[in-house]
Motif scaffolding. Sequence first.
Motif, mmCIF file in Angstrom:
data_model
loop_
_atom_site.group_PDB
_atom_site.id
_atom_site.type_symbol
_atom_site.label_atom_id
_atom_site.label_comp_id
_atom_site.label_asym_id
_atom_site.label_seq_id
_atom_site.Cartn_x
_atom_site.Cartn_y
_atom_site.Cartn_z
ATOM 1 N N UNK A 183 0.990 -1.409 0.175
ATOM 2 C CA UNK A 183 -0.026 -0.523 -0.134
ATOM 3 C C UNK A 183 1.111 1.249 -0.264
ATOM 4 N N UNK B 232 0.132 5.668 0.814
ATOM 5 C CA UNK B 232 -0.813 6.357 1.138
ATOM 6 C C UNK B 232 -0.308 8.011 0.564
ATOM 7 N N UNK C 126 -0.798 10.008 2.097
ATOM 8 C CA UNK C 126 0.543 11.297 3.820
ATOM 9 C C UNK C 126 1.653 10.548 3.670
ATOM 10 N N UNK D 189 2.680 8.095 5.204
ATOM 11 C CA UNK D 189 2.754 7.049 6.040
ATOM 12 C C UNK D 189 3.680 6.230 6.206
ATOM 13 N N UNK D 190 5.155 6.616 6.461
ATOM 14 C CA UNK D 190 6.946 6.077 7.132
ATOM 15 C C UNK D 190 6.346 6.199 8.034
ATOM 16 N N UNK D 191 7.830 5.589 8.653
ATOM 17 C CA UNK D 191 7.640 5.013 10.116
ATOM 18 C C UNK D 191 8.375 6.043 10.988
ATOM 19 N N UNK D 192 7.973 7.257 11.536
ATOM 20 C CA UNK D 192 9.154 8.236 12.063
ATOM 21 C C UNK D 192 10.352 7.303 12.513
ATOM 22 N N UNK E 258 12.388 12.552 8.242
ATOM 23 C CA UNK E 258 12.329 13.842 8.300
ATOM 24 C C UNK E 258 13.309 14.410 7.632
ATOM 25 N N UNK F 219 -1.157 9.118 13.809
ATOM 26 C CA UNK F 219 -1.264 9.009 12.551
ATOM 27 C C UNK F 219 -1.597 6.985 11.949
ATOM 28 N N UNK G 88 -2.542 6.589 9.283
ATOM 29 C CA UNK G 88 -2.388 5.633 8.117
ATOM 30 C C UNK G 88 -0.791 5.181 8.127
ATOM 31 N N UNK G 89 -0.285 5.343 9.540
ATOM 32 C CA UNK G 89 1.425 4.938 9.332
ATOM 33 C C UNK G 89 1.132 3.076 10.180
ATOM 34 N N UNK H 278 -0.716 1.265 7.434
ATOM 35 C CA UNK H 278 1.097 0.972 5.853
ATOM 36 C C UNK H 278 1.841 -0.297 6.923
ATOM 37 N N UNK I 276 -0.274 -3.795 6.424
ATOM 38 C CA UNK I 276 -0.310 -3.948 5.708
ATOM 39 C C UNK I 276 1.159 -4.966 4.260
ATOM 40 N N UNK J 255 4.929 0.677 16.021
ATOM 41 C CA UNK J 255 4.866 1.892 16.185
ATOM 42 C C UNK J 255 4.123 2.142 17.205
ATOM 43 N N UNK K 39 13.217 13.064 16.317
ATOM 44 C CA UNK K 39 12.974 11.956 15.419
ATOM 45 C C UNK K 39 11.964 11.911 15.317
ATOM 46 N N UNK K 40 11.158 11.969 15.256
ATOM 47 C CA UNK K 40 9.314 11.670 15.313
ATOM 48 C C UNK K 40 8.751 13.341 14.696
ATOM 49 N N UNK K 41 8.859 14.301 14.757
ATOM 50 C CA UNK K 41 9.337 14.767 13.959
ATOM 51 C C UNK K 41 9.109 14.672 12.688
#
Lengths: 359, 273
Positions: free
Chosen positions: A85, A87, A89, A91-94, A138, B168, B170-171, B174, B177, B189, B271-273
């Motif tokens: 999938x 998306x 946005x 939707x990557x893992x930050x 990021x 989010x 969607x994350x 993802x 999936x 996540x 790191x999360x930004x």
Amino acid sequence: MTGPGLDIRLVACAKTFTDGTRALEPLDLDIAAGETVVFLGPSGCGKTTTLRIIAGLERPDPGGRVVFAGRDVTPLPVEKRDIGMVFQSYALFPNMDVAGNVGYGLKVRRIPAVDRRRRVAEMLEMMHITELAARSVDQLSGGQKQRVALARALAVRPRVLLLDEPLTALDAKLREELRIEIDRLLRNLGITAVYVTHDQAEAMALGDRIVVMERGRVAQVGTPREVYLSPANPFVARFIGTLNVVSGEAADGHLHLPGGRLALNGAGSIPASGRLSVAFRPEAVAVIPLINPGDQPHPDGGLIGTVTAAFFLGDHIRLVIDGAGESAIVALAPNHHRFTPGDRVHLAVDGGAMPFAEG
Amino acid sequence: MDRRDTPFLILLALPAVIVFSAFFLLPLARLVMVVGEGRDGLATYAVVLTHPRYLESLVATMVLSAGVTAVTLALCGVVGVFLTRNRFFGQRLVVAMLTLPLSFPGVVVGFMIIMLAGRQGLIGDLTQALTGNRLVFAYSMAGLFVAYVYFSIPRVILTVMAAAEKLDRRVEEAARSLGASTWRVTRDVIIPGLAPALVSSGAICFATAMGAFGTAFTLATRIDVLPMVIYTEFTLNANIAVAASLSIVLGIITWVALAIARSLAGTTVSAAA
């Protein structure tokens, strides 16, 4: 690389949300193995809901079935469907770097680290982002993020790739660039792809077939050519590309308009007289500049109008013309002409005017 | 900065400097001096670590606080995410009830624990009826533990809910999936997404538990948590030097915990930004 995709069959897939809104009317659709099908429509038309039903993120209402290669996968959750999938946005893992993101699906599948690294390198190279491997997500631009997301989705060799407005968040130039890239990928991999967008240019460029949707229903399914040249209804005609619609009185084989008359040839369904609307695409109009004030419309059919706006778009000129019909008509002219607002022009509509029932 | 502005800026900072000195630096300096003036001088600090009773109470307080923090975070992590993800009848009421302890002083919380698990308590009555034995744990570390978890919940749960709201979805989709199970999604996540909130609210929870006094005082005078020891040394034993050194040690540990949390939260946030 990825093996040939599998075929997908949707049987009576409807979706009613818990608050009672019907997002999708029962939908039947067959998607061939390796085919790219684009769901196109305005927001709220049910295209994303359909994608999410295929993905397994939403369950269809009872009675609906999703079949992958002959196997009913309706009860399977998304993690068991072997899909990829992408998306809008990203939707990557930050909390992971680029390589970590791309390798995540492999890690979940317990692929040994050595094979995982090789596959990740392969994916990064395929998406031309090898140099970004150690970057934090990021630090990436939107286009780079979507490349990472594509690499991540494809790394696990899914047999179906689902893309939910993947280019919508990007600026025009990047969108074009990545669209070509996605097209190349889908052709090369032979993967079955379902692509959701509200952008008709994207749909035309990518889709083997386009499913045009309107308020939870399928308005038309067809190749880009079919959908553009023979739209099933006024909604499709208006949604795909620009369409001129003119109405007037039909008499002796012509449609009489303020700026002249249009020949009604072809289609036997056209009534001989009475009020009628016809539609035609901007590129079906031949525009000729008029020099003499006394010029008359061509006796075989033609309209005279006045240019109110002319946009030079490089490969052609887009004209907005008043006075020919009751409302403005959009026409395209070759770029060697020069038009200024106020110019009088003669319009001839090439045979392809379609009778048009106002919906 | 313009050089001519400097005197003016100093003038502006003056009230803050005065208040900071009068109410923080001077008492602290005095506290340090009290330790120095005591019978053993600066060696009093060593007593805190060598004297079994003080060391035990220091360790017990830290273990209790760490335990309270861990349990509260686990509880609030699950409940906070659940409450942001699900809409149901009475949900606002549940959130309001969970944040109720914010309005209670420690004494009241202690009182409530006695009502629940004390000699005349609800749990005692219930176990008496069921097994014939009264289960009474209000006047011990266990009672204190329950009380601290109870009054830590509001601070942590509000922070967790605010953070969970921003995750989010969607994350997570993802990750799913790509084949991740619910547990995997939680680990890879959701928890990393909540980490900054968990670290910062956990640090405050730990610091509060380290220094809380009212609840312990209400439950029993025998509970050997550090604030209680300081109190007894100071008021009953008039052992002012030891009380002062214990206070400083307590302050330093709490401050270090908060500082570590701040730096951790800082890196995870970026790191999360």
